[in-house]
Design a protein around this motif. Structure first.
Motif, PDB file in Angstrom:
ATOM      1  N   ASN A 104      50.605 -49.017  39.306  1.00  0.00           N
ATOM      2  CA  ASN A 104      51.916 -48.462  38.966  1.00  0.00           C
ATOM      3  C   ASN A 104      52.883 -48.630  40.141  1.00  0.00           C
ATOM      4  OD1 ASN A 104      51.302 -47.566  36.316  1.00  0.00           O
ATOM      5  ND2 ASN A 104      50.183 -45.830  37.186  1.00  0.00           N
TER       6      ASN A 104
ATOM      7  N   SER B 268      55.190 -45.663  29.711  1.00  0.00           N
ATOM      8  CA  SER B 268      54.240 -44.668  30.203  1.00  0.00           C
ATOM      9  C   SER B 268      53.114 -44.393  29.212  1.00  0.00           C
ATOM     10  CB  SER B 268      54.977 -43.363  30.537  1.00  0.00           C
ATOM     11  OG  SER B 268      55.967 -43.578  31.520  1.00  0.00           O
TER      12      SER B 268
ATOM     13  N   GLN C  59      52.473 -45.284  34.201  1.00  0.00           N
ATOM     14  CA  GLN C  59      53.647 -44.479  34.552  1.00  0.00           C
ATOM     15  C   GLN C  59      54.840 -45.402  34.779  1.00  0.00           C
ATOM     16  OE1 GLN C  59      52.910 -41.985  37.956  1.00  0.00           O
ATOM     17  NE2 GLN C  59      50.979 -41.199  37.145  1.00  0.00           N
TER      18      GLN C  59
END
Length: 340
Positions: free
Chosen positions: A87, A125, A147
């Motif tokens: 992420n 997400s 995310q």
């Protein structure tokens, strides 16, 4: 305080990647680029190479917009990069000043940005979203820990309010202390009024930085000329605010409106570049206020002041004739002093 590097994706892409690698070695933790499909090369292709050639940088556009890409494609692109590299992306989003106008379109409305932020964040997400026709979609391949924070660029009162209510972060493209204090307060107040924890809204100030050897008139004059383009870029947004709210309005600070009175127009072929002939109207004091120039000690002083105002990240616009030198000076002098 985090530090970011902001570049245009001019060819060759290898230069962009090299500068981002240099930034990471010097303590920068974010790598940003412009996103205007006509003016520069496609940033998301280059992000893949930046991520592959670094280990810690978080990358993203400063800023993309909801008009030049369909929202599910934007979300899928971010999610794919995150799946490949962890992420390590952030979606900076705004109205699309250069991207939309160069293509003959008007910048996006706040309502459209609001809708896009919700869809892009949800899909990126791992959630589901409705693209507008009543059909909920979700990426079947996305990992559970996905995310995608969405940060919004804003200047005007309605945009600042929406940023506080809805965005994960606030991108302010100027480093004037008075305006930063006022606009950060507006965002934080809006977050609190919406029932959010204001501290959860990341504050990112982005502006050109030029480190000089000394504070001689000659050195400062050269630095100002290299960064004067930024006042013109900000002036585009200010002109939109003046058109909407009027030249003398309590909604727009006089500190923003006064300097654009001599603005004659703007050619986007020079957008974000030193020597931009359309920014000669920008006075020296605006360059000094909006940018960070001078010896390293002046940068440290101003960045400490910004941090006291709640700024979490300073992103360096590095479009001038001292790109490598600025990155190195920040790595050797500025970042260690600010975060020491």
């Amino acid at each position: 305080m985090d530090f970011g590097l902001v570049l245009q994706t001019d060819p060759p892409a290898s230069k962009v990647i090299s500068l981002m690698k240099r930034a990471e070695r010097n303590g920068f933790s974010y790598g940003w680029t412009f996103d205007s499909a006509v003016l520069w090369q496609e940033p998301f292709v280059i992000y893949s190479q930046i991520l592959a050639n670094t280990t810690r940088l978080t990358v993203g556009p400063m800023v993309t917009n909801p008009g030049t890409r369909t929202w599910e494609v934007t979300a899928s692109t971010f999610a794919t990069l995150n799946d490949m590299f962890g992420n390590r992306t952030v979606c900076g989003i705004g109205r699309g000043d250069s991207a939309m106008r160069v293509a003959g379109r008007k910048p996006n409305t706040l309502a459209r940005i609001s809708e896009a932020m919700k869809v892009i964040r949800a899909l990126g997400s791992g959630g589901e979203a409705d693209l507008g026709d009543g059909t909920a979609i979700r990426f079947p391949w996305i990992k559970p820990d996905a995310q995608l924070p969405v940060w919004m660029a804003a200047y005007g009162p309605k945009a600042l309010k929406m940023t506080g209510e809805e965005a994960d972060g606030f991108i302010l493209q100027l480093s004037d202390l008075y305006l930063t204090e006022s606009m950060v307060k507006a965002v934080k107040d809006a977050a609190a009024a919406a029932g959010r924890d204001p501290s959860e809204v990341t504050i990112c100030v982005a502006a050109p930085a030029y480190v000089t050897e000394d504070d001689s008139p000659e050195a400062l004059a050269h630095a100002r000329d290299q960064c004067r383009w930024f006042g013109g870029m900000v002036g585009n947004h200010v002109a939109d605010l003046v058109a909407k709210y009027g030249e003398h309005s309590a909604q727009v600070p006089e500190e923003l409106t006064d300097y654009i009175k001599s603005r004659q127009g703007y050619d986007y072929s020079h957008h974000g570049r030193s020597g931009n002939p359309d920014t000669e109207f920008v006075p020296d004091d605006i360059v000094d206020r909006f940018c960070v120039i001078g010896p390293a000690e002046k940068h440290i002083e101003k960045l400490n002041a910004l941090r006291e105002l709640g700024v979490d990240q300073f992103a360096v616009y590095d479009m001038h004739d001292a790109q490598e030198a600025t990155i190195d000076a920040y790595g050797s002098k500025v970042i260690p002093a600010v975060n020491g």
